[in-house]
Design an enzyme around this catalytic site. Sequence first.
Site, PDB file in Angstrom:
ATOM      1  N   ASN A 233       0.838  -1.214   0.000  1.00  0.00           N
ATOM      2  CA  ASN A 233       0.000   0.000   0.000  1.00  0.00           C
ATOM      3  C   ASN A 233       0.867   1.256   0.000  1.00  0.00           C
ATOM      4  O   ASN A 233       0.520   2.255  -0.636  1.00  0.00           O
ATOM      5  CB  ASN A 233      -0.958  -0.003   1.191  1.00  0.00           C
ATOM      6  CG  ASN A 233      -2.180  -0.846   0.912  1.00  0.00           C
ATOM      7  OD1 ASN A 233      -3.013  -0.481   0.090  1.00  0.00           O
ATOM      8  ND2 ASN A 233      -2.277  -2.002   1.561  1.00  0.00           N
TER       9      ASN A 233
ATOM     10  N   GLU B  61     -11.054   2.907  19.145  1.00  0.00           N
ATOM     11  CA  GLU B  61     -11.426   1.500  18.984  1.00  0.00           C
ATOM     12  C   GLU B  61     -10.866   1.000  17.672  1.00  0.00           C
ATOM     13  O   GLU B  61     -11.100   1.627  16.628  1.00  0.00           O
ATOM     14  CB  GLU B  61     -12.950   1.366  18.936  1.00  0.00           C
ATOM     15  CG  GLU B  61     -13.629   1.593  20.251  1.00  0.00           C
ATOM     16  CD  GLU B  61     -13.397   0.430  21.197  1.00  0.00           C
ATOM     17  OE1 GLU B  61     -13.669  -0.718  20.790  1.00  0.00           O
ATOM     18  OE2 GLU B  61     -12.928   0.681  22.321  1.00  0.00           O
TER      19      GLU B  61
ATOM     20  N   MET C  62       1.361  -2.540  12.413  1.00  0.00           N
ATOM     21  CA  MET C  62       0.798  -3.583  13.266  1.00  0.00           C
ATOM     22  C   MET C  62       0.977  -3.283  14.761  1.00  0.00           C
ATOM     23  O   MET C  62       1.314  -4.177  15.539  1.00  0.00           O
ATOM     24  CB  MET C  62       1.435  -4.934  12.924  1.00  0.00           C
ATOM     25  CG  MET C  62       1.240  -5.348  11.476  1.00  0.00           C
ATOM     26  SD  MET C  62      -0.490  -5.428  10.994  1.00  0.00           S
ATOM     27  CE  MET C  62      -0.922  -6.978  11.742  1.00  0.00           C
TER      28      MET C  62
ATOM     29  N   ARG D 274       3.821   2.207  25.627  1.00  0.00           N
ATOM     30  CA  ARG D 274       3.184   2.515  24.341  1.00  0.00           C
ATOM     31  C   ARG D 274       3.103   4.033  24.139  1.00  0.00           C
ATOM     32  O   ARG D 274       3.369   4.540  23.051  1.00  0.00           O
ATOM     33  CB  ARG D 274       1.775   1.902  24.319  1.00  0.00           C
ATOM     34  CG  ARG D 274       1.152   1.872  22.952  1.00  0.00           C
ATOM     35  CD  ARG D 274      -0.232   1.271  22.981  1.00  0.00           C
ATOM     36  NE  ARG D 274      -0.266  -0.123  23.407  1.00  0.00           N
ATOM     37  CZ  ARG D 274       0.033  -1.163  22.653  1.00  0.00           C
ATOM     38  NH1 ARG D 274       0.400  -0.977  21.410  1.00  0.00           N
ATOM     39  NH2 ARG D 274      -0.028  -2.396  23.114  1.00  0.00           N
TER      40      ARG D 274
ATOM     41  N   HIS E  14      -8.062  -1.160   5.635  1.00  0.00           N
ATOM     42  CA  HIS E  14      -8.383  -2.445   6.265  1.00  0.00           C
ATOM     43  C   HIS E  14      -9.009  -3.365   5.214  1.00  0.00           C
ATOM     44  O   HIS E  14      -9.876  -2.918   4.446  1.00  0.00           O
ATOM     45  CB  HIS E  14      -9.355  -2.203   7.421  1.00  0.00           C
ATOM     46  CG  HIS E  14      -9.755  -3.460   8.135  1.00  0.00           C
ATOM     47  ND1 HIS E  14      -8.931  -4.080   9.051  1.00  0.00           N
ATOM     48  CD2 HIS E  14     -10.878  -4.218   8.042  1.00  0.00           C
ATOM     49  CE1 HIS E  14      -9.537  -5.175   9.493  1.00  0.00           C
ATOM     50  NE2 HIS E  14     -10.722  -5.287   8.906  1.00  0.00           N
TER      51      HIS E  14
HETATM   52  C1  GRF Z   1      -3.099  -4.723   4.030  1.00  0.00           C
HETATM   53  O1  GRF Z   1      -3.924  -5.832   3.767  1.00  0.00           O
HETATM   54  C2  GRF Z   1      -3.882  -3.689   4.793  1.00  0.00           C
HETATM   55  O2  GRF Z   1      -5.225  -3.646   4.449  1.00  0.00           O
HETATM   56  C3  GRF Z   1      -3.722  -4.148   6.221  1.00  0.00           C
HETATM   57  O3  GRF Z   1      -2.396  -4.631   6.298  1.00  0.00           O
HETATM   58  C4  GRF Z   1      -1.979  -5.077   5.006  1.00  0.00           C
HETATM   59  C5  GRF Z   1      -0.722  -4.344   4.683  1.00  0.00           C
HETATM   60  O4  GRF Z   1      -0.156  -4.793   3.475  1.00  0.00           O
HETATM   61  N1  GRF Z   1      -3.977  -3.069   7.144  1.00  0.00           N
HETATM   62  P1  GRF Z   1       1.033  -3.965   2.820  1.00  0.00           P
HETATM   63  O5  GRF Z   1       2.162  -3.913   3.841  1.00  0.00           O
HETATM   64  O6  GRF Z   1       0.515  -2.624   2.468  1.00  0.00           O
HETATM   65  O7  GRF Z   1       1.427  -4.754   1.607  1.00  0.00           O
END
Ligand code: GRF
Length: 218
Positions: free
Chosen positions: A16, A145, A92, A67, A111
């Site tokens: 992305n 959330e 993440m 955090r 997402h």
């Molecule tokens: C994607 O599926 C996004 O929707 C989710 O995490 C994944 C990230 O993929 N939040 P990338 O690192 O962008 O390839």
Amino acid sequence: MGKLRLAVLISGRGSNLQALITACAQADFPAEIALVISNKAAAPGLQLATAAGIATRVFDHTAYASRSDFDRHITRAMEEIGTELVCLAGFMRLLSDEFCDHWRDRMINIHPSLLPAFKGLDVQQAALDAGVRFAGCTVHYVRKEMDTGPILVQAVVPIGPDDTADSLAQRILAEEHRIYPLAVRLIADGRVSIKDERAVISGHEAPTGQLINPPAGA
Ligand code: GRF
């Protein structure tokens, strides 16, 4: 008018991020990536940023006491370079409430489901397990959330009887790469406002027609 300054936060692959890099490389795209941040030094996405000549920084979350402490350092780095919009792209880490408040209405996420259905992880498998006929992806503003917040753009992907979590994830990902730059463009063009916790897009015209799965008459 200057381009909207983005910071993109990643933890891994960065596909992305690459879609945003490619969009921003077009002269008429109204945003630019000022900084890419990863919480993992080994995230392959960092190489993509470097190859595009974009500054990168790594904040290893294990090196911070809390955090909030980790989030504060990231905020400072983003503010130093004048970040106007934060784009989470496979980042993440859960974010602290302070971080979400600080960047409220200035932070978006992508997402791989049609929110509010299927929050969290392994959502493609969850969609298959539920037997739904359509999956998809969502770009939304970030709230405290997880996987909530005003929705900007969604794309729908029909599910077939032979789909696996992997085949579905691949087709959804292709749509992610289309809608993330689209959402950024809408914001950068000043077309988005948030009213009653919904994202309102000026000049929004819905596509006509409908998708039925399995197709009517099949
Ligand atoms: C994607 O599926 C996004 O929707 C989710 O995490 C994944 C990230 O993929 N939040 P990338 O690192 O962008 O390839």
